[in-house]
Enzyme design. Structure first.
Site, PDB file in Angstrom:
ATOM      1  N   ARG A  90     -42.325  53.306  59.752  1.00 49.70           N
ATOM      2  CA  ARG A  90     -42.088  52.593  58.282  1.00 49.70           C
ATOM      3  C   ARG A  90     -42.324  53.225  56.439  1.00 49.70           C
ATOM      4  NH1 ARG A  90     -47.701  49.581  58.782  1.00 49.70           N
ATOM      5  NH2 ARG A  90     -48.974  51.122  59.752  1.00 49.70           N
ATOM      6  N   ASP A 122     -41.356  46.791  62.572  1.00 47.40           N
ATOM      7  CA  ASP A 122     -40.642  46.356  61.633  1.00 47.40           C
ATOM      8  C   ASP A 122     -39.971  47.229  60.189  1.00 47.40           C
ATOM      9  OD1 ASP A 122     -42.894  46.072  60.701  1.00 47.40           O
ATOM     10  OD2 ASP A 122     -42.607  43.430  60.222  1.00 47.40           O
ATOM     11  N   ARG A 181     -48.658  66.777  59.835  1.00 46.54           N
ATOM     12  CA  ARG A 181     -49.281  66.641  60.685  1.00 46.54           C
ATOM     13  C   ARG A 181     -49.069  67.565  61.757  1.00 46.54           C
ATOM     14  NH1 ARG A 181     -48.837  60.671  59.694  1.00 46.54           N
ATOM     15  NH2 ARG A 181     -47.473  60.758  58.005  1.00 46.54           N
ATOM     16  N   ASP A 246     -50.931  62.680  65.685  1.00 48.46           N
ATOM     17  CA  ASP A 246     -49.869  62.636  64.127  1.00 48.46           C
ATOM     18  C   ASP A 246     -50.394  61.916  63.133  1.00 48.46           C
ATOM     19  OD1 ASP A 246     -50.377  60.043  66.298  1.00 48.46           O
ATOM     20  OD2 ASP A 246     -49.420  59.346  64.391  1.00 48.46           O
TER      21      ASP A 246
HETATM   22  P1  AMP Z   1     -49.817  54.618  62.920  1.00 46.26           P
HETATM   23  O1  AMP Z   1     -51.093  54.057  64.207  1.00 46.26           O
HETATM   24  O2  AMP Z   1     -49.947  53.641  61.763  1.00 46.26           O
HETATM   25  O3  AMP Z   1     -50.233  56.340  62.079  1.00 46.26           O
HETATM   26  O4  AMP Z   1     -48.327  54.234  63.755  1.00 46.26           O
HETATM   27  C1  AMP Z   1     -47.920  55.353  65.144  1.00 46.26           C
HETATM   28  C2  AMP Z   1     -46.037  55.033  64.518  1.00 46.26           C
HETATM   29  O5  AMP Z   1     -45.788  54.198  64.795  1.00 46.26           O
HETATM   30  C3  AMP Z   1     -46.145  56.125  63.814  1.00 46.26           C
HETATM   31  O6  AMP Z   1     -45.068  56.763  63.852  1.00 46.26           O
HETATM   32  C4  AMP Z   1     -45.350  54.779  62.243  1.00 46.26           C
HETATM   33  O7  AMP Z   1     -44.493  55.317  61.949  1.00 46.26           O
HETATM   34  C5  AMP Z   1     -45.676  53.933  63.560  1.00 46.26           C
HETATM   35  N1  AMP Z   1     -45.555  52.186  62.844  1.00 46.26           N
HETATM   36  C6  AMP Z   1     -47.009  51.886  62.964  1.00 46.26           C
HETATM   37  N2  AMP Z   1     -45.909  50.505  62.498  1.00 46.26           N
HETATM   38  C7  AMP Z   1     -44.472  50.548  61.978  1.00 46.26           C
HETATM   39  C8  AMP Z   1     -44.281  49.566  61.714  1.00 46.26           C
HETATM   40  N3  AMP Z   1     -44.714  48.379  61.845  1.00 46.26           N
HETATM   41  N4  AMP Z   1     -43.278  49.590  62.263  1.00 46.26           N
HETATM   42  C9  AMP Z   1     -42.559  50.701  61.843  1.00 46.26           C
HETATM   43  N5  AMP Z   1     -43.182  51.655  62.570  1.00 46.26           N
HETATM   44  C10 AMP Z   1     -44.351  52.168  62.714  1.00 46.26           C
HETATM   45 MG    MG Z   2     -49.638  57.662  62.018  1.00 48.64          MG
END
Ligand code: AMP
Ligand code: MG
Length: 489
Positions: A90, A122, A181, A246
């Site tokens: 996103r 989304d 990362r 990540d």
């Molecule tokens: P995070 O936990 O926010 O670091 O996200 C972990 C993974 O999920 C990363 O690859 C983000 O890009 C993906 N991600 C988190 N939220 C969304 C979203 N609403 N739509 C698509 N990908 C997401």
């Molecule tokens: Mg992340």
């Protein structure tokens, strides 16, 4: 059309490093805030960014000239589990700009629509988490902690579905020395793509670590920066909440503000994230989790470190084993400064440990306890105010004379100087979770951004007592306490 002076080095890397696509336009973008100082630092005109055209770019409705929008590929370990394919699900990297310091910075939209890496998501971000990231990332910067920054935020005029219900959508513009990362290295490492690991390592060295010697030097430098970063987190009571690989920056920046929060009452076991059931990412665990994440980095780098597996492991092990000492050096130096010790002396840690224990036993507010201790360094009349923060006042009062005896050893430092040096490392103001929640609720319910703006202003000078905003220094009242912070993804 507004022209940015982009020079996009990541876009020049091989195609398997990213997916090229523009942000997805939104219905009705509206500006929340432009970070004027950061805009100027990046050579951008804040009033242009705030114009209709600027807001259209910040929302992803228009791609600025010179941008080469892309989503970065990466993998990662989430809560210890290997996930081979994550990537910017996103976020869209627009391009890179030179800052006033000559350093290259990524400019990235977050919440800008689906990408090939979105999996079931989304591609969007909700207003609450966007405001939280804006507030906390800029507060971290003002506190002196390396971090991604926030250039701007806009609302989208669209609603998105989250477990809490339908929420207003928003897009945040994130600025970083690099979004690479640990998980980016793991992505290529996992594909046995040694050439990919090498290209990435060379890229990172040229951009972030121009002075290091070879790939072993890179490993050591990343470990050093990370050790210092985590020490700073511990010293101000910051809890990241989702320290997955990540979300672990190769640049040594705090990145990915999700369910993060600052501790109020000192409790080493504090966990905020609603998805962290086992307490893996509790405050006390952060230093060793970072170590674990750095081992994953070392693993991905292995093929570059030497010839033959045995030799590679030997090189990596020798470097990675130095992390605990690097962390402790940074952490203990910081602790000494918090207690007003100008020099390291034997017995310091034995003096510091009981104070921390009294804080934990007495449920003292972490931030206020050190701020009041700074006052006590100047004038013993402040001891009452310090003790009042603890349920076990007597224990603290019994400890203070030993501390004063230690301070007296450094006789060339005046009490006023010492107190000032303590106040320069013991903040008066941190982004308290209940204040963040109040700011989010006001924005979400009635579109009222005043509490957000006030909080941003107060937190821009965290080491200065601000009598007119005294209430912002206080911990939450019992009915204001926020127990969990949702990921908001
Ligand atoms: P995070 O936990 O926010 O670091 O996200 C972990 C993974 O999920 C990363 O690859 C983000 O890009 C993906 N991600 C988190 N939220 C969304 C979203 N609403 N739509 C698509 N990908 C997401
Ligand atoms: Mg992340």
């Amino acid at each position: 059309m507004v022209a940015f002076g982009f020079d996009n080095s990541y876009a020049r890397l091989p195609e398997r490093f990213h997916a090229r696509l523009p942000p997805t336009p939104v219905a009705a973008p509206k500006l929340i805030k432009v970070n004027a100082a950061l805009a100027r630092f990046l050579g951008l005109d804040p009033s242009l960014l705030a114009s209709d055209e600027g807001v259209a770019m910040l929302a992803g409705n228009r791609v600025p000239e010179g941008a080469e929008p892309l989503a970065m590929a990466y993998a990662g370990h989430q809560f210890g589990n290997w996930v081979p394919q994550l990537g910017d699900g996103r976020a869209i990297l627009l391009g890179e700009l030179r800052g006033g310091d000559g350093v290259r910075y990524d400019v990235q939209l977050k919440g800008s629509g689906p990408t090939p890496f979105s999996r079931n998501g989304d591609g969007r971000a909700a207003l609450g988490p966007v405001l939280r990231e804006f507030i906390v990332s800029e507060a971290m910067h003002a506190l002196g902690v390396p971090t991604t920054r926030t250039l701007a935020a806009v609302t989208t005029g669209e609603e998105i579905w989250r477990q809490e219900g339908m929420l207003p959508g928003a897009v945040l513009t994130r600025v970083s020395r690099s979004h690479v990362r640990v998980g980016t290295f793991e992505y290529f490492g996992n594909h046995d793509d040694v050439d990919g690991v090498k290209v990435l390592a060379d890229y990172v060295m040229a951009r972030l670590y121009p002075d290091v010697d070879g790939y072993a030097g890179l490993l050591e430098a990343v470990i050093g920066r990370t050790a210092k970063l985590i020490a700073q987190w511990q010293l101000i009571g910051f809890i990241h909440g989702v320290m997955n690989t990540d979300n672990t920056s190769i640049a040594g920046e705090t990145i990915d503000y999700g369910p993060c929060a600052f501790m109020d009452a000192y409790d080493p076991q504090t966990v905020f994230s609603s998805i962290d059931h086992g307490g893996r990412y509790a405050y006390i665990n952060q230093p060793r989790i970072a170590h674990w994440n750095l081992v994953r980095f070392a693993q991905a780098l292995l093929p570059l470190l030497a010839d033959g597996e045995e030799a590679q492991i030997k090189v990596a092990q020798a470097i990675i084993n130095r992390y605990p000492a690097m962390f402790e050096a940074a952490y203990f130096a910081g602790l000494r400064a918090k207690f007003g010790f100008a020099e390291a002396r034997e017995g310091d840690l034995e003096l510091i440990a009981p104070f921390l224990k009294h804080m934990a036993d007495g449920r003292a507010d972490f931030t206020l306890a050190f701020r009041r201790l700074s006052d006590s360094a100047e004038d013993a009349a402040s001891d009452t105010a310090l003790g009042a923060l603890f349920d076990n006042d007597a224990a603290v009062q019994a400890w203070l004379p030993k501390w004063r005896e230690r301070l007296a050893v450094e006789e060339t430092v005046s009490a006023a100087e010492r107190a000032d040096s303590m106040r320069a490392v013991n903040p008066a103001l941190i982004p308290r979770n209940h204040r963040i929640e109040q700011a989010i609720q006001a924005a979400q319910r009635t579109g009222d951004l005043a509490p957000f703006e006030t909080l941003m202003k107060v937190l821009s000078a965290p080491y200065v007592d601000q009598p007119e905003f005294a209430a912002y220094a206080n911990p939450p009242k019992p009915d204001e306490r926020v127990l969990q912070t949702f990921c908001g993804t």
